[in-house]
Design an enzyme around this catalytic site. Structure first.
Site, mmCIF file in Angstrom:
data_model
loop_
_atom_site.group_PDB
_atom_site.id
_atom_site.type_symbol
_atom_site.label_atom_id
_atom_site.label_comp_id
_atom_site.label_asym_id
_atom_site.label_seq_id
_atom_site.Cartn_x
_atom_site.Cartn_y
_atom_site.Cartn_z
ATOM 1 N N PHE A 55 0.552 -22.874 28.022
ATOM 2 C CA PHE A 55 1.644 -23.184 28.948
ATOM 3 C C PHE A 55 1.542 -22.333 30.219
ATOM 4 O O PHE A 55 1.381 -22.863 31.329
ATOM 5 C CB PHE A 55 2.970 -22.975 28.209
ATOM 6 C CG PHE A 55 4.148 -22.719 29.082
ATOM 7 C CD1 PHE A 55 4.507 -23.614 30.082
ATOM 8 C CD2 PHE A 55 4.925 -21.572 28.898
ATOM 9 C CE1 PHE A 55 5.615 -23.370 30.888
ATOM 10 C CE2 PHE A 55 6.023 -21.325 29.688
ATOM 11 C CZ PHE A 55 6.361 -22.215 30.691
ATOM 12 N N ILE A 56 1.552 -21.018 30.091
ATOM 13 C CA ILE A 56 1.508 -20.162 31.291
ATOM 14 C C ILE A 56 0.096 -20.185 31.887
ATOM 15 O O ILE A 56 -0.084 -20.277 33.105
ATOM 16 C CB ILE A 56 1.946 -18.711 30.961
ATOM 17 C CG1 ILE A 56 3.364 -18.718 30.374
ATOM 18 C CG2 ILE A 56 1.887 -17.830 32.214
ATOM 19 C CD1 ILE A 56 3.869 -17.352 29.920
ATOM 20 N N ASP B 96 -10.244 -21.112 26.113
ATOM 21 C CA ASP B 96 -9.124 -21.388 25.225
ATOM 22 C C ASP B 96 -9.681 -22.026 23.952
ATOM 23 O O ASP B 96 -10.546 -22.907 24.042
ATOM 24 C CB ASP B 96 -8.144 -22.362 25.908
ATOM 25 C CG ASP B 96 -6.761 -22.311 25.296
ATOM 26 O OD1 ASP B 96 -5.800 -22.021 26.035
ATOM 27 O OD2 ASP B 96 -6.616 -22.561 24.074
ATOM 28 N N ASN B 97 -9.210 -21.600 22.793
ATOM 29 C CA ASN B 97 -9.714 -22.231 21.564
ATOM 30 C C ASN B 97 -8.868 -23.442 21.168
ATOM 31 O O ASN B 97 -9.095 -24.059 20.133
ATOM 32 C CB ASN B 97 -9.827 -21.216 20.417
ATOM 33 C CG ASN B 97 -8.472 -20.679 19.996
ATOM 34 O OD1 ASN B 97 -7.437 -21.103 20.520
ATOM 35 N ND2 ASN B 97 -8.469 -19.767 19.046
ATOM 36 N N GLY C 256 -3.022 -23.793 22.650
ATOM 37 C CA GLY C 256 -3.260 -24.371 23.971
ATOM 38 C C GLY C 256 -3.490 -25.870 23.810
ATOM 39 O O GLY C 256 -3.803 -26.339 22.718
ATOM 40 N N LEU D 78 -4.469 -13.910 28.818
ATOM 41 C CA LEU D 78 -3.225 -14.507 28.314
ATOM 42 C C LEU D 78 -3.368 -15.009 26.885
ATOM 43 O O LEU D 78 -2.373 -15.375 26.258
ATOM 44 C CB LEU D 78 -2.782 -15.674 29.217
ATOM 45 C CG LEU D 78 -2.061 -15.299 30.510
ATOM 46 C CD1 LEU D 78 -3.029 -14.781 31.554
ATOM 47 C CD2 LEU D 78 -1.292 -16.488 31.064
ATOM 48 N N THR E 188 -5.695 -11.830 16.409
ATOM 49 C CA THR E 188 -5.823 -12.467 17.726
ATOM 50 C C THR E 188 -5.383 -11.511 18.829
ATOM 51 O O THR E 188 -6.051 -11.380 19.857
ATOM 52 C CB THR E 188 -4.925 -13.735 17.794
ATOM 53 O OG1 THR E 188 -5.250 -14.556 16.681
ATOM 54 C CG2 THR E 188 -5.104 -14.495 19.070
ATOM 55 N N TYR F 211 4.547 -8.467 16.011
ATOM 56 C CA TYR F 211 4.160 -9.003 17.315
ATOM 57 C C TYR F 211 4.318 -7.921 18.388
ATOM 58 O O TYR F 211 3.401 -7.637 19.151
ATOM 59 C CB TYR F 211 5.021 -10.232 17.627
ATOM 60 C CG TYR F 211 4.711 -10.907 18.929
ATOM 61 C CD1 TYR F 211 3.479 -11.501 19.150
ATOM 62 C CD2 TYR F 211 5.662 -10.959 19.947
ATOM 63 C CE1 TYR F 211 3.191 -12.137 20.353
ATOM 64 C CE2 TYR F 211 5.386 -11.591 21.151
ATOM 65 C CZ TYR F 211 4.161 -12.172 21.348
ATOM 66 O OH TYR F 211 3.874 -12.802 22.540
ATOM 67 N N LYS G 210 1.292 -5.982 20.439
ATOM 68 C CA LYS G 210 1.263 -5.998 21.909
ATOM 69 C C LYS G 210 1.358 -4.586 22.465
ATOM 70 O O LYS G 210 0.773 -4.271 23.503
ATOM 71 C CB LYS G 210 2.400 -6.868 22.448
ATOM 72 C CG LYS G 210 2.161 -8.365 22.267
ATOM 73 C CD LYS G 210 1.058 -8.847 23.208
ATOM 74 C CE LYS G 210 1.019 -10.348 23.329
ATOM 75 N NZ LYS G 210 -0.015 -10.812 24.278
#
Ligand code: UDP
Length: 321
Positions: free
Chosen positions: A11-12, A31-32, A36, A76, A95, A149, A153
């Protein structure tokens, strides 16, 4: 300029690719396509200055080549949304942490500028509003999966800042607050596309908890403009920077506003958190960024107010499933 955008079909990421191309840059998106969506960037594939690589950022020989060929890297690629994080915890951690480790290692090898996207989740249950980048963070226990999460991060941020500290690698960490707009899907839990779709179909809008929790919603266009400008600002190197909107609204009021702007007959339905997510789920009551640092660095001023943000989401979902 040649930009590498990881998560470029998301999206972003897709809005970022579009904006960079519109500014005349060359863009490679990797992108995998797990969260996405190829449709997000299919229109860009006709352009000479755009390439899509469908693969994982964990493929090191590939990332070696892609980072070497880029002038700037926008990282991203990540796990998306609270529901996925809770349902696939090991994959989420891998990831986020391993992906960022790879990106930073190759950026270091070729000394490339790199922007790492982090999240407002890092502030956790902090109650000092608004959230400033140097505030303490308040996370829940490791037995509550939601917090993995934020922790993952945070580790990304630590790693990026360590590279800056050790070798002055030009890194920028951005804590994105709730970002919304066209192409965001509701399937990973995001509230605005869910409300917009329900309102347009005159179906019940489901509010989790009592609905008094608040958020600030930033239009994706404002967010990607800020990301690009930050990579053009040397003073941003080695810093963590909030990007989002600071127009606060409760989820109850958001539901009412979406219903009214859509001219909908939807009713509001309340669902306990345990039913919406999983038992012991903890939500943030308020989430508002202090945008002072972004203002200072890039004169950041979001152009879309909340009503414009909702209108743009409604327009996107009109006549779409
Ligand atoms: N939410 C809701 N109904 C939905 C989806 C989300 O009431 O259908 C609530 C959710 O519990 C949270 C807020 O809306 O309090 C924002 O949720 P989202 O997943 O969009 O973002 P985040 O929780 O990461 O801020």
């Amino acid at each position: 300029m040649r930009a590498l955008v990881t998560g470029g079909a998301g999206f972003i990421g897709s809005h970022l690719c579009e904006k960079l191309l519109a500014q005349g840059h060359h863009v490679t998106a990797i992108d995998n396509l797990t969260t996405g969506n190829h449709a997000n960037i299919s229109a860009l594939e006709a352009m000479d200055r755009f390439d899509l690589v469908v693969d994982s950022v964990l493929d090191e020989p590939l990332m070696d080549r892609l980072v070497r060929d880029a002038d700037v890297v926008f990282h991203l690629a990540s796990a998306v949304g609270v529901s996925l994080v809770i349902d696939e915890p090991t994959k989420t951690i891998q990831t986020i942490v391993e992906g960022t480790r790879v990106v930073l290692d190759y950026a270091r090898r070729y000394r490339k500028r790199v922007l790492i996207t982090s999240t407002s989740e890092v502030y956790g249950k902090g109650s000092k509003i608004p959230f400033s980048e140097n505030d303490d963070v308040v996370l829940g226990p490791t037995s509550t999966r939601r917090w993995l999460y934020a922790s993952a991060k945070m580790l990304d941020e630590f790693l990026a800042l360590a590279h800056w500290h050790e070798t002055q690698l030009p890194v920028i960490c951005v804590r994105l607050f709730n970002t919304v707009g066209p192409r965001q899907v509701g399937q990973y839990g995001m509230v605005l596309p869910r409300f917009a779709k329900a309102a347009l179909n005159n179906e019940p809008i489901t509010v989790y908890g009592d609905g008094d929790q608040t958020r600030c919603f930033c239009h994706v266009d404002d967010a990607v403009n800020a990301l690009i400008k930050l990579t053009e600002t040397n003073d941003a190197h080695g810093k963590v920077i909030n990007v989002g909107s600071d127009e606060e609204i409760s989820i109850n009021d958001l539901a009412k506003l979406v219903i009214s702007l859509a001219g909908s007959s939807s009713k509001i339905l309340y669902i306990p958190y345990d039913e919406a997510y999983t038992q012991g789920f903890e939500d943030m009551r308020r989430r508002v960024p202090n945008l002072g640092l972004a203002r200072e660095l890039i004169n950041y001023q979001p152009r879309h107010d909340l009503e414009a943000v909702i209108q743009s989401t409604l327009a996107y979902w009109t006549d779409r499933d």
